[in-house]
Design a protein around this motif. Structure first.
Motif, PDB file in Angstrom:
ATOM      1  N   VAL A 158      28.216  67.983  91.053  1.00 18.01           N
ATOM      2  CA  VAL A 158      29.544  67.813  91.648  1.00 18.01           C
ATOM      3  C   VAL A 158      29.483  68.024  93.164  1.00 18.01           C
ATOM      4  O   VAL A 158      30.096  67.281  93.941  1.00 18.01           O
ATOM      5  CB  VAL A 158      30.546  68.794  90.999  1.00 18.01           C
ATOM      6  N   HIS A 172      30.438  65.446  96.283  1.00 15.78           N
ATOM      7  CA  HIS A 172      31.357  65.823  97.373  1.00 15.78           C
ATOM      8  C   HIS A 172      30.662  65.756  98.732  1.00 15.78           C
ATOM      9  O   HIS A 172      31.337  65.605  99.764  1.00 15.78           O
ATOM     10  CB  HIS A 172      31.908  67.225  97.139  1.00 15.78           C
ATOM     11  N   GLU A 191      35.786  64.472  83.161  1.00  6.12           N
ATOM     12  CA  GLU A 191      36.911  64.571  84.091  1.00  6.12           C
ATOM     13  C   GLU A 191      36.479  65.175  85.419  1.00  6.12           C
ATOM     14  O   GLU A 191      36.788  64.635  86.492  1.00  6.12           O
ATOM     15  CB  GLU A 191      38.030  65.407  83.472  1.00  6.12           C
ATOM     16  N   ALA A 192      35.739  66.285  85.377  1.00  6.72           N
ATOM     17  CA  ALA A 192      35.283  66.931  86.607  1.00  6.72           C
ATOM     18  C   ALA A 192      34.344  66.018  87.387  1.00  6.72           C
ATOM     19  O   ALA A 192      34.395  65.960  88.628  1.00  6.72           O
ATOM     20  CB  ALA A 192      34.597  68.249  86.283  1.00  6.72           C
ATOM     21  N   LEU A 242      34.219  62.624  87.279  1.00  6.25           N
ATOM     22  CA  LEU A 242      34.959  61.491  87.835  1.00  6.25           C
ATOM     23  C   LEU A 242      35.790  61.913  89.040  1.00  6.25           C
ATOM     24  O   LEU A 242      35.880  61.183  90.037  1.00  6.25           O
ATOM     25  CB  LEU A 242      35.851  60.880  86.760  1.00  6.25           C
ATOM     26  N   GLU A 243      36.402  63.080  88.973  1.00  8.27           N
ATOM     27  CA  GLU A 243      37.199  63.573  90.098  1.00  8.27           C
ATOM     28  C   GLU A 243      36.345  63.780  91.345  1.00  8.27           C
ATOM     29  O   GLU A 243      36.829  63.623  92.473  1.00  8.27           O
ATOM     30  CB  GLU A 243      37.894  64.879  89.724  1.00  8.27           C
ATOM     31  N   ALA A 244      35.078  64.122  91.152  1.00  8.08           N
ATOM     32  CA  ALA A 244      34.185  64.336  92.288  1.00  8.08           C
ATOM     33  C   ALA A 244      33.629  63.031  92.850  1.00  8.08           C
ATOM     34  O   ALA A 244      33.014  63.023  93.918  1.00  8.08           O
ATOM     35  CB  ALA A 244      33.031  65.240  91.871  1.00  8.08           C
ATOM     36  N   GLY A 245      33.830  61.942  92.125  1.00  4.25           N
ATOM     37  CA  GLY A 245      33.339  60.651  92.589  1.00  4.25           C
ATOM     38  C   GLY A 245      32.078  60.175  91.906  1.00  4.25           C
ATOM     39  O   GLY A 245      31.475  59.174  92.321  1.00  4.25           O
ATOM     40  N   PRO A 277      38.397  56.628  86.125  1.00  2.00           N
ATOM     41  CA  PRO A 277      39.294  57.783  85.983  1.00  2.00           C
ATOM     42  C   PRO A 277      40.589  57.414  85.265  1.00  2.00           C
ATOM     43  O   PRO A 277      41.127  58.213  84.488  1.00  2.00           O
ATOM     44  CB  PRO A 277      39.549  58.207  87.428  1.00  2.00           C
ATOM     45  N   GLU A 278      41.090  56.203  85.523  1.00  2.00           N
ATOM     46  CA  GLU A 278      42.340  55.774  84.890  1.00  2.00           C
ATOM     47  C   GLU A 278      42.180  55.652  83.380  1.00  2.00           C
ATOM     48  O   GLU A 278      43.047  56.086  82.604  1.00  2.00           O
ATOM     49  CB  GLU A 278      42.791  54.427  85.472  1.00  2.00           C
ATOM     50  N   TRP A 322      39.961  57.205  81.517  1.00  2.00           N
ATOM     51  CA  TRP A 322      39.705  58.507  80.923  1.00  2.00           C
ATOM     52  C   TRP A 322      40.979  59.346  80.835  1.00  2.00           C
ATOM     53  O   TRP A 322      41.139  60.152  79.917  1.00  2.00           O
ATOM     54  CB  TRP A 322      38.631  59.242  81.715  1.00  2.00           C
ATOM     55  N   ALA A 323      41.895  59.143  81.765  1.00  2.00           N
ATOM     56  CA  ALA A 323      43.148  59.901  81.754  1.00  2.00           C
ATOM     57  C   ALA A 323      44.023  59.530  80.557  1.00  2.00           C
ATOM     58  O   ALA A 323      44.924  60.294  80.194  1.00  2.00           O
ATOM     59  CB  ALA A 323      43.911  59.671  83.055  1.00  2.00           C
TER      60      ALA A 323
END
Length: 516
Positions: A384, A388, A415-416, A418-421, A492-493, A495-496
Motif C-alpha cells: 500500500v 501511495h 478494498e484497501a 484499490l483505494e491505494a491505487g 473500485p466501482e 468492488w463497492a
C-alpha cells in the motif's frame, strides 16, 4: 466460552466448585493474554485470543498443538546444523559474483538473505521459464533420461496419473540403468489424490528411494503437526541441472473429472537452470532428505565452493574470476541468482523479510502474481505504501481461488489495495492462476513455490529464487503480459457493489487466516 457467564449451580455443583471454575476461567484469560502475543503478529494474536476467550474448549487444545509458528526438536537441530555447514562451505565466496555490479540497495538485500539462510548469490544459466504445464513435465522427463549419477526430486503434490506418466517412466528408466533416484513428496499434500497409493507401490517396484515429507502416521509412531507442509518443488540432476518453480507433479485438473469438464486447470511456471546455482538447490534437497530419512547426503557444504567451481560453465567461470564484464552484459542467459529457502525451521522468516524489503525497494513498478494473496501486516503496509509513493503496482490473482476460505480471505484485502491505487487483474475462472512470482522495476525478480500469504511465510517449507540481470526478469514480464491480456481488471466501482453477505464472509475468513 466464558464459564463465568453460566450459573454453574444448575449443573448440580456445590458452591466451592462454582468458585473454582470461575477462578479457572479468569486464570485462563490472564495467562492467554500474557502468553499468546509473545513473538507473534498482532493479527495472529488477536485471532487466537478471540478463539481461546470465546471457545476455550476448542481454542486451548488447538493453540497448544498448532499455535507455535516455529518447530523445535530434531527438525530445528537439522536446519541449524545445515546452516553451520553451509556457512563453513561458503566462507570464501562473496555475497554475489565479483564481476556483477549489483546496485547497493539490492546488494544489501542479497546480504540480508545470505545472513538468514547462509546461501550466497551466484551465477546461473537460464534454459527457459516454461508455463506450458504438460511441456514442463515432458522437459523434466527428458532431463531425467540424461541423468548419469543421481536424480533428486522434491515435490509437494505427486501422483501417478496419465499426465505424470512420462516423468515417472523416466525415473524408472533411470533407476534401471543404475542411477540413484530419490523422491520426496508431502504426505498430507499428496494423500488425498487417487494416484497416491499406486505411486508408492510403483516407486518400490522400481527400486527408487522415496520418503513422505512431514508424515502424519500416528499408528506408526510418526506424528507431526498437521498444519505444516513442505511446499517446495524442485528437481536436481547430477548436481549440474535443476528445475524449480510452482508446479506440482499431477495433471493440470488436479485429478478431478469435474475440473477437466469445466476447464478448471492450474497454470504454473518452472525454470530450468545450470551453473553454480544448482549446488544451492541441491543443499536444500539434502536438508529435506536428511530431515525425513535420517540419511546424511553430507550436503557437501564443506565442498560447496569446490562443487560450484567444478560445475561452472565457461561463462560462469569468467564471472567468478571477474573477467569479460562486457560478455556478462551481453549474454542474456546468465543471471545472478540466489536461492532463498524458508519455513518453520527458520526463526527469521527469510522470505517475508526479503519480499517486504524488495517491495520497499520499488521506485517505478511492482508486479505481483500470487494465487493465495493473504499478506501479513508488514507486507500489506509495504504494498500500500508503494502505491501511495507513486509506484505502479499490479496484482494478478485468480478470479476465483480454488480454496473457499482463501478466496474470501484474499478478497478482504481488495478494498484497501484499490483505494491505494493498486491495479488488480482477475485471471478468468474457472482456471486457477497458480504461478508465484513478482518483479521490481524490471530490475530483479523472485519466483518459486512461495505464495504471498501468512501460511507460506510461517508454516510452509518453501524455496524461492531471487534473480538479477540476465533474462529471468524479462521473461517473467512477458508471462505477466500474457496473464494481463486474458484477465479483466477489477475496478473500485465494481468492488463497492458487492453484497453485505460477501463482505461478512470476507471478513470472517480473514480472521481465520490469522490463526497461526
Amino acid at each position: 466460552m466464558d464459564m463465568s457467564a453460566f450459573d454453574v449451580t444448575t449443573w448440580g455443583l456445590p458452591p466451592l466448585w462454582s468458585t473454582i471454575l470461575i477462578i479457572l476461567d479468569y486464570a485462563i484469560k490472564i495467562v492467554a493474554v500474557g502468553v499468546v502475543p509473545e513473538n507473534r503478529r498482532p493479527s495472529s494474536s488477536s485471532a487466537w485470543l478471540l478463539l481461546i476467550l470465546f471457545l476455550p474448549i476448542v481454542g486451548i487444545p488447538l493453540f497448544l498443538f498448532l499455535g507455535s509458528p516455529y518447530i523445535t526438536g530434531r527438525r530445528s537441530r537439522i536446519q541449524q546444523e545445515a546452516n553451520k555447514r553451509l556457512v563453513q562451505g561458503t566462507a570464501g565466496i562473496p555475497d554475489w559474483p565479483e564481476a556483477i555490479d549489483v546496485p547497493r540497495d539490492l546488494g544489501s538485500l542479497v546480504t540480508l538473505s545470505r545472513n538468514l539462510t547462509s546461501l550466497p548469490m551466484v551465477t546461473g544459466t537460464d534454459h527457459g521459464i516454461r508455463h506450458d504445464y504438460e511441456a514442463n513435465i515432458r522437459r523434466m522427463a527428458e532431463a531425467v533420461d540424461e541423468a548419469q549419477e543421481y536424480v533428486d526430486v522434491c515435490i509437494y503434490i505427486m501422483t501417478a496419473d496419465p499426465t505424470t506418466e512420462v516423468f515417472l517412466s523416466a525415473l524408472e528408466r533411470a533407476s534401471a540403468r543404475g542411477v540413484t533416484v530419490r523422491v520426496l513428496f508431502d504426505h498430507i499434500g499428496s494423500r488425498k489424490y487417487a494416484g497416491f497409493r499406486s505411486l508408492k507401490r510403483r516407486l518400490d517396484a522400481a527400486g527408487i528411494q522415496w520418503s513422505l515429507m512431514l508424515p502424519f502416521l500416528p499408528l506408526q509412531g510418526r506424528m507431526r503437526r498437521v498444519d505444516l507442509r513442505n511446499h517446495r518443488k524442485l528437481v536436481v540432476i547430477d548436481g549440474t541441472r535443476a528445475f524449480m518453480g510452482s508446479q506440482n507433479m499431477i495433471d493440470s485438473a488436479y485429478g478431478k473429472a469435474s475440473n477437466a469438464r469445466s476447464g478448471r486447470r492450474w497454470n504454473d511456471i518452472m525454470v530450468e537452470l545450470t551453473g553454480p546455482i544448482v549446488a544451492s538447490l541441491e543443499a536444500v534437497f539434502a536438508t529435506d532428505w536428511f530431515s525425513e530419512t535420517g540419511e546424511d547426503l553430507t550436503i557437501r557444504a564443506y565442498e560447496f565452493g569446490d562443487r560450484m567451481a567444478e560445475r561452472e560453465s565457461a561463462i560462469g567461470e569468467r564471472l567468478v574470476q571477474g573477467r569479460h564484464r562486457e560478455k556478462v552484459r551481453k549474454d542474456s542467459e546468465v543471471n545472478a541468482v540466489q536461492v532463498v529457502p524458508s519455513g518453520p525451521g527458520f526463526r527469521t522468516e527469510p522470505s517475508l523479510r526479503l519480499f517486504v524489503s524488495l517491495v520497499y525497494l520499488a521506485r517505478k513498478r511492482l508486479r505481483i502474481v500470487s494465487p493465495y494473496f493473504v499478506p501479513d501486516e508488514s507486507m500489506l503496509a509495504a504494498i500500500v505504501t508503494a502505491a501511495h509513493r507513486g509506484v505502479g503496482v499490479d496484482l494478478y490473482v485468480s478470479e476465483q481461488a480454488d480454496q473457499f476460505m482463501v478466496d474470501h480471505a484474499q478478497s478482504s484485502y481488495y478494498e484497501a489495495l484499490l483505494e491505494a491505487g493498486v491495479r488488480i487483474y482477475l485471471y478468468p475462472a474457472p482456471a486457477v492462476l497458480h504461478t508465484k512470482c513478482f518483479t521490481v522495476d524490471g530490475l530483479c525478480s523472485v519466483m518459486g513455490s512461495s505464495n504471498m500469504d501468512m501460511r507460506s511465510f510461517g508454516l510452509n517449507y518453501e524455496v524461492s529464487l531471487l534473480a538479477y540481470g540476465g533474462d529471468i526478469t524479462e521473461r517473467l514480464h512477458e508471462i505477466m503480459d500474457e496473464y494481463r491480456d486474458i484477465s479483466r481488471e477489477l475496478t473500485p466501482e465494481e468492488w463497492a457493489q458487492r453484497s453485505w453477505g460477501r463482505r461478512w464472509l470476507d471478513s470472517a475468513m480473514r480472521l481465520t487466516s490469522a490463526l497461526q
